[in-house]
Design a protein around this motif. Structure first.
Motif, PDB file in Angstrom:
ATOM      1  N   MET A   5       0.820  -1.193   0.000  1.00 34.03           N
ATOM      2  CA  MET A   5       0.000   0.000   0.000  1.00 34.03           C
ATOM      3  C   MET A   5       0.862   1.254   0.000  1.00 34.03           C
ATOM      4  SD  MET A   5      -3.122  -0.797  -0.196  1.00 34.03           S
ATOM      5  CE  MET A   5      -3.842  -2.448  -0.333  1.00 34.03           C
ATOM      6  N   ASP A   6       0.422   2.247  -0.754  1.00 32.57           N
ATOM      7  CA  ASP A   6       1.116   3.527  -0.811  1.00 32.57           C
ATOM      8  C   ASP A   6       0.517   4.472   0.226  1.00 32.57           C
ATOM      9  OD1 ASP A   6       2.706   2.879  -3.190  1.00 32.57           O
ATOM     10  OD2 ASP A   6       0.794   2.941  -4.254  1.00 32.57           O
ATOM     11  N   MET A   7       1.317   5.410   0.712  1.00 34.90           N
ATOM     12  CA  MET A   7       0.851   6.419   1.650  1.00 34.90           C
ATOM     13  C   MET A   7       0.492   7.690   0.882  1.00 34.90           C
ATOM     14  SD  MET A   7       1.038   4.621   4.309  1.00 34.90           S
ATOM     15  CE  MET A   7       0.675   5.783   5.616  1.00 34.90           C
ATOM     16  N   ALA A  17      -1.049   5.150 -11.273  1.00 43.94           N
ATOM     17  CA  ALA A  17      -1.728   4.124 -10.481  1.00 43.94           C
ATOM     18  C   ALA A  17      -1.127   4.025  -9.086  1.00 43.94           C
ATOM     19  CB  ALA A  17      -1.638   2.777 -11.190  1.00 43.94           C
ATOM     20  N   TRP A  18      -2.003   4.100  -8.063  1.00 43.64           N
ATOM     21  CA  TRP A  18      -1.561   4.026  -6.672  1.00 43.64           C
ATOM     22  C   TRP A  18      -2.475   3.081  -5.911  1.00 43.64           C
ATOM     23  CZ3 TRP A  18       2.830   6.697  -5.355  1.00 43.64           C
ATOM     24  CH2 TRP A  18       3.253   7.684  -6.263  1.00 43.64           C
ATOM     25  N   ASN A  19      -1.904   2.350  -4.962  1.00 42.89           N
ATOM     26  CA  ASN A  19      -2.675   1.475  -4.089  1.00 42.89           C
ATOM     27  C   ASN A  19      -2.792   2.129  -2.716  1.00 42.89           C
ATOM     28  OD1 ASN A  19      -2.974  -0.772  -5.933  1.00 42.89           O
ATOM     29  ND2 ASN A  19      -0.790  -1.153  -5.624  1.00 42.89           N
ATOM     30  N   LEU A  20      -3.999   2.588  -2.373  1.00 42.79           N
ATOM     31  CA  LEU A  20      -4.221   3.315  -1.133  1.00 42.79           C
ATOM     32  C   LEU A  20      -5.217   2.575  -0.251  1.00 42.79           C
ATOM     33  CD1 LEU A  20      -4.708   6.898  -2.624  1.00 42.79           C
ATOM     34  CD2 LEU A  20      -2.597   5.950  -1.681  1.00 42.79           C
ATOM     35  N   LYS A  21      -4.937   2.539   1.037  1.00 40.44           N
ATOM     36  CA  LYS A  21      -5.899   2.052   2.016  1.00 40.44           C
ATOM     37  C   LYS A  21      -6.247   3.243   2.890  1.00 40.44           C
ATOM     38  CE  LYS A  21      -5.822  -2.107   3.536  1.00 40.44           C
ATOM     39  NZ  LYS A  21      -5.507  -3.393   4.240  1.00 40.44           N
ATOM     40  N   ASP A  81     -14.853  -4.028   0.604  1.00 32.80           N
ATOM     41  CA  ASP A  81     -14.565  -3.004   1.615  1.00 32.80           C
ATOM     42  C   ASP A  81     -13.128  -3.134   2.101  1.00 32.80           C
ATOM     43  OD1 ASP A  81     -16.992  -1.665   1.798  1.00 32.80           O
ATOM     44  OD2 ASP A  81     -17.844  -3.210   3.080  1.00 32.80           O
ATOM     45  N   ALA A  82     -12.560  -1.981   2.442  1.00 32.05           N
ATOM     46  CA  ALA A  82     -11.253  -1.978   3.090  1.00 32.05           C
ATOM     47  C   ALA A  82     -11.480  -1.556   4.538  1.00 32.05           C
ATOM     48  CB  ALA A  82     -10.308  -1.027   2.377  1.00 32.05           C
TER      49      ALA A  82
END
Length: 240
Positions: A5-7, A17-21, A81-82
């Motif tokens: 996950m990216d901040m 493209a970014w992976n965010l939680k 859902d996250a």
């Protein structure tokens, strides 16, 4: 394999493209400005586990796809859902009055405040470009400093609705995503000793609450009750 996950504070233009939680801490719809009750966009404030926030927009052509997938307090990907208990729920970034009072120009950067309501004006009718709306002014206190906050439209109704329940002492106001304004003049009678710097709600965006059961309010009550304001001092009404 777990996806890294990216901040939020690492987002930059170098890739798309970014992976965010993240958690959605504020979600609102902006209508089109033609008098029709149709959405122009969906706006949201996202916060990650470190407390960093960023605004995201869903354009009107894509609202139909995301409307059922998004709600305040969570963020959903296209498939699931996250759920993250470690992401803060309120994510207030409180701006102290000493910092706000140094402002020289209107700012587009929205701020959060947690302060004591010590007085308010009577409700007025504000006319802008032929459109009338309700307006009222709150005086907020933090230690020895005072700032006035102008409320418009439904935020005045929300304010009046809470006061109608009879809460008239030690009323802690939580105003999230407010605009800092440098007032050139006052629209209602109010003490000029409060100075030129004030706050104003942003329509559809700001979030207003009173005596909310959150850690920030508890901390304010414990450590930042203004000097010279007693626990029994009622809210005063200012202006004719």
């Amino acid at each position: 394999m777990t996806t890294a996950m990216d901040m939020v504070n690492k987002i930059n233009p170098e890739k798309e493209a970014w992976n965010l939680k993240v958690r959605v801490i504020r979600l609102w719809t902006v209508p089109i400005f033609t008098g029709q009750l149709l959405p122009n966009s969906m706006e949201m404030i996202l916060v990650d586990e470190s407390g960093c926030k960023i605004q995201a927009t869903v354009r009107k052509t894509m609202i139909y796809k995301f409307k059922q997938l998004l709600s305040e307090g969570r963020f959903r990907t296209t498939v699931r859902d996250a759920i993250c208990d470690f992401i803060p729920k309120s994510a207030l970034t409180i701006s102290p009055f000493t910092e706000l009072l140094e402002t020289n120009e209107d700012s587009d950067f929205l701020v959060d405040v947690v302060d004591l309501l010590v007085s308010m004006s009577k409700e007025k009718e504000y006319d802008k470009d032929g459109k009338k709306m309700k307006m009222a002014v709150m005086e907020l206190a933090e230690n020895d400093h005072r700032i006035r906050c102008v409320l418009f439209g439904e935020y005045v109704d929300e304010h009046n609705r809470f006061l109608s329940f009879g809460y008239a002492k030690l009323l802690v106001v939580v105003l999230q995503l407010a605009q800092v304004k440098v007032f050139r003049s006052l629209c209602v009678s109010y003490p000029c000793s409060l100075g030129r710097v004030g706050l104003q709600n942003v329509m559809f965006t700001s979030k207003l609450g009173f005596n909310i059961d959150i850690p920030e309010v508890a901390a304010f009550r414990k450590s930042f009750i203004p000097h010279g304001v007693s626990a029994s001092q009622p809210i005063s009404i200012v202006g004719s």
